[in-house]
Structures are given as structure tokens and as C-alpha cells.
Scaffold this motif. Sequence first.
Motif, PDB file in Angstrom:
ATOM      1  N   GLU A  12       0.826  -1.210   0.000  1.00 25.31           N
ATOM      2  CA  GLU A  12       0.000   0.000   0.000  1.00 25.31           C
ATOM      3  C   GLU A  12       0.860   1.258   0.000  1.00 25.31           C
ATOM      4  N   ARG A  13       1.955   1.261   0.761  1.00 24.86           N
ATOM      5  CA  ARG A  13       2.841   2.430   0.779  1.00 24.86           C
ATOM      6  C   ARG A  13       3.473   2.647  -0.598  1.00 24.86           C
ATOM      7  N   ALA A  14       3.856   1.556  -1.253  1.00 19.13           N
ATOM      8  CA  ALA A  14       4.463   1.667  -2.580  1.00 19.13           C
ATOM      9  C   ALA A  14       3.471   2.232  -3.583  1.00 19.13           C
ATOM     10  N   ARG A  15       2.210   1.845  -3.467  1.00 23.31           N
ATOM     11  CA  ARG A  15       1.206   2.318  -4.416  1.00 23.31           C
ATOM     12  C   ARG A  15       0.857   3.781  -4.207  1.00 23.31           C
ATOM     13  N   ARG A  16       1.027   4.260  -2.972  1.00 28.78           N
ATOM     14  CA  ARG A  16       0.701   5.665  -2.706  1.00 28.78           C
ATOM     15  C   ARG A  16       1.771   6.616  -3.230  1.00 28.78           C
ATOM     16  N   ARG A  17       2.967   6.096  -3.485  1.00 25.15           N
ATOM     17  CA  ARG A  17       4.030   6.956  -3.997  1.00 25.15           C
ATOM     18  C   ARG A  17       3.723   7.380  -5.427  1.00 25.15           C
ATOM     19  N   VAL A  21       9.238   7.502 -13.695  1.00 29.39           N
ATOM     20  CA  VAL A  21      10.059   6.726 -14.624  1.00 29.39           C
ATOM     21  C   VAL A  21      11.516   6.921 -14.250  1.00 29.39           C
ATOM     22  N   ARG A  22      12.198   5.845 -13.931  1.00 25.63           N
ATOM     23  CA  ARG A  22      13.587   5.932 -13.492  1.00 25.63           C
ATOM     24  C   ARG A  22      14.568   5.574 -14.606  1.00 25.63           C
ATOM     25  N   GLU A  23      14.073   4.928 -15.659  1.00 29.04           N
ATOM     26  CA  GLU A  23      14.943   4.608 -16.784  1.00 29.04           C
ATOM     27  C   GLU A  23      15.221   5.854 -17.615  1.00 29.04           C
ATOM     28  N   GLU A  24      16.391   5.918 -18.213  1.00 31.65           N
ATOM     29  CA  GLU A  24      16.733   7.052 -19.071  1.00 31.65           C
ATOM     30  C   GLU A  24      16.214   6.870 -20.492  1.00 31.65           C
ATOM     31  N   GLN A  38       2.231   1.513 -16.893  1.00 30.15           N
ATOM     32  CA  GLN A  38       1.432   2.421 -16.076  1.00 30.15           C
ATOM     33  C   GLN A  38       2.267   3.575 -15.548  1.00 30.15           C
ATOM     34  N   THR A  39       3.499   3.274 -15.159  1.00 26.89           N
ATOM     35  CA  THR A  39       4.369   4.342 -14.666  1.00 26.89           C
ATOM     36  C   THR A  39       4.667   5.349 -15.766  1.00 26.89           C
ATOM     37  N   LEU A  40       4.981   4.862 -16.969  1.00 26.74           N
ATOM     38  CA  LEU A  40       5.248   5.753 -18.094  1.00 26.74           C
ATOM     39  C   LEU A  40       4.040   6.634 -18.390  1.00 26.74           C
ATOM     40  N   ILE A  41       2.855   6.026 -18.440  1.00 27.22           N
ATOM     41  CA  ILE A  41       1.636   6.777 -18.745  1.00 27.22           C
ATOM     42  C   ILE A  41       1.365   7.839 -17.689  1.00 27.22           C
ATOM     43  N   ASP A  42       1.442   7.442 -16.419  1.00 24.87           N
ATOM     44  CA  ASP A  42       1.138   8.381 -15.342  1.00 24.87           C
ATOM     45  C   ASP A  42       2.167   9.498 -15.239  1.00 24.87           C
ATOM     46  N   ASP A  43       3.448   9.135 -15.322  1.00 20.62           N
ATOM     47  CA  ASP A  43       4.511  10.112 -15.081  1.00 20.62           C
ATOM     48  C   ASP A  43       4.708  11.057 -16.259  1.00 20.62           C
ATOM     49  N   VAL A  44       4.546  10.550 -17.478  1.00 14.21           N
ATOM     50  CA  VAL A  44       4.827  11.371 -18.660  1.00 14.21           C
ATOM     51  C   VAL A  44       3.544  11.945 -19.257  1.00 14.21           C
TER      52      VAL A  44
END
Length: 359
Positions: A12-17, A21-24, A38-44
Amino acid sequence: MTTEQQVLDRIERARRRAPKVREERVTLAHGAGGKASQTLIDDVFVTAFRNPALEALGDGAVVGVGVDGPRVVMTTDSFVVSPVFFPGGDIGDLAVNGTVNDLAVSGARPLHLSAAFILEEGFPVADLRRIAGSMAAAAERAGVAVVTGDTKVVQRGKGDGCYITTAGVGVLERQDALGPAEVRPGDAVLVSGPIGEHGVTVMLARGELDLAADLESDTAPLHEPIAGLLDAVPGGVRMMRDATRGGVATVLNEIAVGAGVSIVVDEAAVPVRGPVAGACELLGIDPLYVACEGRFVAVVAGDRADAALAALRAHPSGAEAALVGRVVADPPGLVLLKTAFGGTRIVDLLVGDPLPRIC
């Protein structure tokens, strides 16, 4: 605090963060439909284009036309499947069916499509005619028209034959509210038919594996069985998703997280045909993560589950529909699988991509 609760708290803590995207550089995993996607879509993309219609992140966006005009659904999708021809279909009917299905699971009646082609220099014109013919036939079956489009050609070696991007528009004719906000404990989870056939078919069609199976892609339009379902249980359908990239497992995770509930799935109830189960077992792949192109997941009110299942089975494409799970309150945001051995395990989103380029 028990070890199980500690694990759930960490999840749950991980999902709240906030996703980051950490890759270059972009990797294939970013297009697989799992955590990296999902990370790419949300972050970018959501960060750049943020607006209420986009933030719902459904299969289509519901928008209004004028003050008193109709509500319509817009959707878009790109298809980069390799090979472009495979048992049961090709990239052309896949593109039409995929877009029609995104509109249908959003509750809309599909109306019009656009189609854009990215062609590599040297691609056979005969193959392009065949693909266009498949698209035309699929559009006719779905009752839609391809009304506009675009064509670009890239240098030899700068593409991979043929890519297609389609967009679709449909009209909402029912008042049913569909979406994660409607899902609640006690609801039933249905799957419209056997899963994983498209992904396994495409994988075997590449010829990279010394495996053979009597399989065809399940690519098909879903607007008719979905309309039958909505008519049979008016107000009883909570939400629907077609199980493409990432398969049924990804859809269930999206529902659980979006609704803040838990979904408990009975492994024995999930319909998987023998050739798919056998191929997945040999390759170490869970069928729940394998893409479908003619199946969808529906969450319906628990007391309407029997009527909903009967409505799906009344249509040929839903003859093997099954009730595979239930929605419960806790632990929120998780999908739990009751295994055939009597245990329970978490079905999480994939990080990587076990089956690249299947749609």
C-alpha cells in the motif's frame, strides 16, 4: 502485526508513492501493459495532458457535444503485431476489432473509425490490399465505417512492415454509469470466454518456438454480446474492460486499484482451453497475463450474476463465459487467486513483457 499485514502495508505504501520513470530510455517493458507501462503513462502523459476525461484512464474517454448534445466516447489504439498475418486474423481486423471493443466496453455504440498506416519501404502491395480487405470486412461486421485516415512511408529498415493506428467514436445511448467508482463488495466478476488464445497464437505464429497447437486468435468484435448484457441486466453492470495487453490479470488489478477493493478469483473457474494451458505451462507463462482480442471482463451486481451470465452465453462468442470471482472489501487494491491446491496467492501486475508485440 502479522507478517502478512506487514507485506500488505508495504504494498500500500508503494502504491501511494507518485509514479516516476527511473529509466533514461524507453524499453519494451514500457509497452507491455504492466507496471512499467502504467508508470510511463502516469509520469509522462497524464502529467503533460492532465484533464478529467484523461485521468479516468478507461478504454475510452466520455465527452459531451455541446450543452444539450449527445455524450460520445472517443478511443485510439496502435497495432504493431508481428507477424502481421496469423491464424484467425491479421493486423487489419485486429485494429478494427480492438477499437470497436474499446468503445463497446465503455458502453457506447460504435459509429466511425479512422485509420493511419505507417508502412516500411518495400512492404508488398498485395499484403497491404489483404490487410485493407480484412479491415473492411471487420468494419462491416461491426456496423462501423472507416471515414478518414492517413498514410506514411518510412525508409527500409526504419520500420517493421506495417503499423496501424485507429481511432473510434461511439455514442452513449444508455444511462448506465460504468467505471471503477460503481464497483462494490459483493459484485461478481465474469469473463466472456476462454482466455489467452490470441497471445499464444501470435507467439507460435512467429515460428521461434518448436511448438505446435491447433489454435486461432480470438480476435472478434464484442459490441453485440455487450449490448445483450446491458439489455439483460439494466443498471446491473458496474464496469467492463477488454483483456488485451497484460491479459485478465492486468484488468483485474486496474479494477481493484481503481475501486479500492479486493478481487478474489477462483483459479478452477477461469476458462482456459487445453492448447493454451499446455503452451503456457511449457513456457512458464500464466494464462491470466496473456492477451485476448475478443474477450472482456465484466463486473456485475452479485444478485444479477446469473442473468448476466445467461445473457453472455446466449451469444456465440460468449458461449463459454464464466463467473470467475467476487469483489470483497479487503485487502483493498489487491487481486487474490484461490489456487487449485487450496492456497491463495497475490496476482500482481507484471513488470516486464513475456510476450512482446502481440497487438
